[in-house]
Design a protein around this motif. Structure first.
Motif, short mmCIF file in Angstrom:
data_model
loop_
_atom_site.label_atom_id
_atom_site.label_comp_id
_atom_site.label_asym_id
_atom_site.label_seq_id
_atom_site.Cartn_x
_atom_site.Cartn_y
_atom_site.Cartn_z
N LEU A 20 35.40 18.82 -56.64
CA LEU A 20 33.93 18.83 -56.65
C LEU A 20 33.40 19.85 -57.66
CD1 LEU A 20 33.13 18.62 -52.83
CD2 LEU A 20 32.62 16.88 -54.54
N ARG A 21 34.01 21.05 -57.67
CA ARG A 21 33.58 22.09 -58.61
C ARG A 21 33.80 21.63 -60.05
NH1 ARG A 21 36.34 26.39 -56.85
NH2 ARG A 21 34.63 27.23 -55.66
N ARG A 22 34.97 21.02 -60.30
CA ARG A 22 35.31 20.56 -61.66
C ARG A 22 34.33 19.49 -62.14
NH1 ARG A 22 40.27 20.41 -60.66
NH2 ARG A 22 40.46 18.24 -60.03
N VAL A 23 34.03 18.52 -61.27
CA VAL A 23 33.10 17.44 -61.63
C VAL A 23 31.72 18.01 -61.93
CG1 VAL A 23 31.88 15.41 -60.73
CG2 VAL A 23 34.33 15.61 -60.38
N ARG A 24 31.26 18.93 -61.08
CA ARG A 24 29.93 19.52 -61.28
C ARG A 24 29.88 20.30 -62.59
NH1 ARG A 24 28.06 24.44 -60.45
NH2 ARG A 24 29.83 25.14 -59.18
N ARG A 25 30.91 21.12 -62.85
CA ARG A 25 30.91 21.93 -64.07
C ARG A 25 31.04 21.06 -65.32
NH1 ARG A 25 34.49 27.16 -62.08
NH2 ARG A 25 32.78 28.17 -60.98
N ASP A 26 31.85 20.00 -65.23
CA ASP A 26 31.99 19.08 -66.37
C ASP A 26 30.64 18.48 -66.75
OD1 ASP A 26 34.67 19.56 -66.50
OD2 ASP A 26 35.29 17.65 -65.61
N ARG A 27 29.78 18.31 -65.76
CA ARG A 27 28.45 17.71 -66.01
C ARG A 27 27.40 18.77 -66.33
NH1 ARG A 27 31.39 14.18 -63.82
NH2 ARG A 27 30.91 11.97 -63.62
N GLY A 28 27.78 20.04 -66.30
CA GLY A 28 26.86 21.12 -66.63
C GLY A 28 25.74 21.28 -65.62
N VAL A 29 26.05 21.05 -64.34
CA VAL A 29 25.04 21.10 -63.28
C VAL A 29 25.26 22.36 -62.44
CG1 VAL A 29 24.14 19.90 -61.23
CG2 VAL A 29 24.93 18.58 -63.18
N THR A 30 24.17 23.07 -62.11
CA THR A 30 24.28 24.25 -61.26
C THR A 30 24.26 23.82 -59.80
OG1 THR A 30 21.90 24.58 -61.07
CG2 THR A 30 23.00 25.62 -62.97
N LEU A 31 24.69 24.74 -58.92
CA LEU A 31 24.64 24.46 -57.48
C LEU A 31 23.20 24.21 -57.04
CD1 LEU A 31 27.21 27.02 -56.02
CD2 LEU A 31 27.38 24.53 -55.93
N ALA A 32 22.25 24.97 -57.60
CA ALA A 32 20.84 24.80 -57.23
C ALA A 32 20.33 23.42 -57.63
CB ALA A 32 19.99 25.89 -57.87
N LEU A 63 26.97 13.29 -52.85
CA LEU A 63 27.55 13.93 -54.04
C LEU A 63 28.10 12.88 -55.01
CD1 LEU A 63 29.35 16.94 -52.31
CD2 LEU A 63 27.44 17.06 -53.93
N ALA A 64 28.75 11.84 -54.47
CA ALA A 64 29.24 10.75 -55.33
C ALA A 64 28.07 10.09 -56.04
CB ALA A 64 30.01 9.73 -54.49
N ARG A 65 26.98 9.88 -55.31
CA ARG A 65 25.79 9.25 -55.90
C ARG A 65 25.20 10.14 -56.98
NH1 ARG A 65 22.97 8.71 -51.40
NH2 ARG A 65 24.26 6.99 -50.72
N ALA A 66 25.10 11.43 -56.70
CA ALA A 66 24.51 12.37 -57.67
C ALA A 66 25.34 12.46 -58.95
CB ALA A 66 24.38 13.76 -57.04
N HIS A 67 26.67 12.47 -58.79
CA HIS A 67 27.56 12.56 -59.96
C HIS A 67 27.85 11.20 -60.59
CE1 HIS A 67 28.18 16.77 -59.42
NE2 HIS A 67 28.87 16.67 -58.30
N GLN A 68 27.42 10.12 -59.92
CA GLN A 68 27.64 8.75 -60.37
C GLN A 68 29.12 8.47 -60.59
OE1 GLN A 68 25.04 7.65 -63.59
NE2 GLN A 68 23.21 8.14 -62.44
N VAL A 69 29.91 8.81 -59.57
CA VAL A 69 31.34 8.52 -59.58
C VAL A 69 31.71 7.83 -58.28
CG1 VAL A 69 31.96 10.48 -61.07
CG2 VAL A 69 31.97 10.78 -58.60
#
Length: 198
Positions: A20-32, A63-69
């Motif tokens: 989850l952390r890797r996917v979020r960082r790859d997309r340049g998205v902050t936790l906020a 989270l899957a919806r937000a990251h579109q995966v």
């Protein structure tokens, strides 16, 4: 036997946080930013990523919806070994739609087969989004605003779905076409090969 199975499940669940952390960082998205998109608190997201909180479907689906995966990408489900898409066709009003995409959100692609017009007189509708149509075989009638056109095999159309629209086969017979649909602002990009000079 059960212990070995439980160990494998725990191993899979332990990998979800780092993934989850890797996917979020790859997309340049902050936790906020992710919290604002999903409605999940920053502290819960942080605990999920660090492995202090066990992942659940209620947390993973948004989270899957937000990251579109696909969900199985987030949980690291093992590959099935068969790359074919086996989506169930959707049949509605004489129209059979075969989903060609599996991820939630974002662009959705369908192969559509329709035998006969849905009704005598088209009833154009409006909704948020953007659509792209490509005719594979037959003839597709498209009513778009004040336009009423017929597309043949190999022809395409794209339009903002906030414009009143309707499409279906002509009286000539069945039509088969591809439909790509995306949320408002997500337009299709088609690249054509430049002509060779010579």
């Amino acid at each position: 036997m059960t212990e070995g199975k439980d160990d494998r499940i725990d191993a899979v669940l332990n990998e979800v946080g780092p993934r989850l952390r890797r996917v979020r960082r790859d997309r340049g998205v902050t936790l906020a930013e992710l919290s604002a998109t999903t409605g999940i608190s920053v502290s819960t997201l942080s605990r999920l990523e660090s492995g202090q909180r066990k992942p659940s479907l209620e947390l993973l689906l948004p989270l899957a919806r937000a990251h579109q995966v696909p969900l199985d990408e987030l949980v690291g489900a093992p590959p099935t070994g068969d790359p074919r898409i086996r989506a169930k066709p959707i049949v509605r009003d004489g129209r059979t739609m075969y989903p060609l995409t599996r991820q939630p959100g974002g662009l959705q692609a369908y192969k559509v087969v329709q035998e006969k017009p849905q009704q005598e007189e088209p009833e154009p509708r409006v909704h948020e989004g953007y659509e792209w149509l490509y005719v594979l075989s037959g003839r597709l009638r498209l009513v778009l605003g004040e336009h009423d056109v017929v597309l043949g095999a190999g022809e395409a159309a794209e339009f903002d779905t906030r414009v009143p629209h309707w499409f279906g086969p002509t009286a000539d017979g069945p039509v088969e076409f591809l439909s790509l649909y995306g949320p408002q602002g997500e337009r299709m990009h088609v690249r054509a090969r430049p002509k060779k000079s010579g």
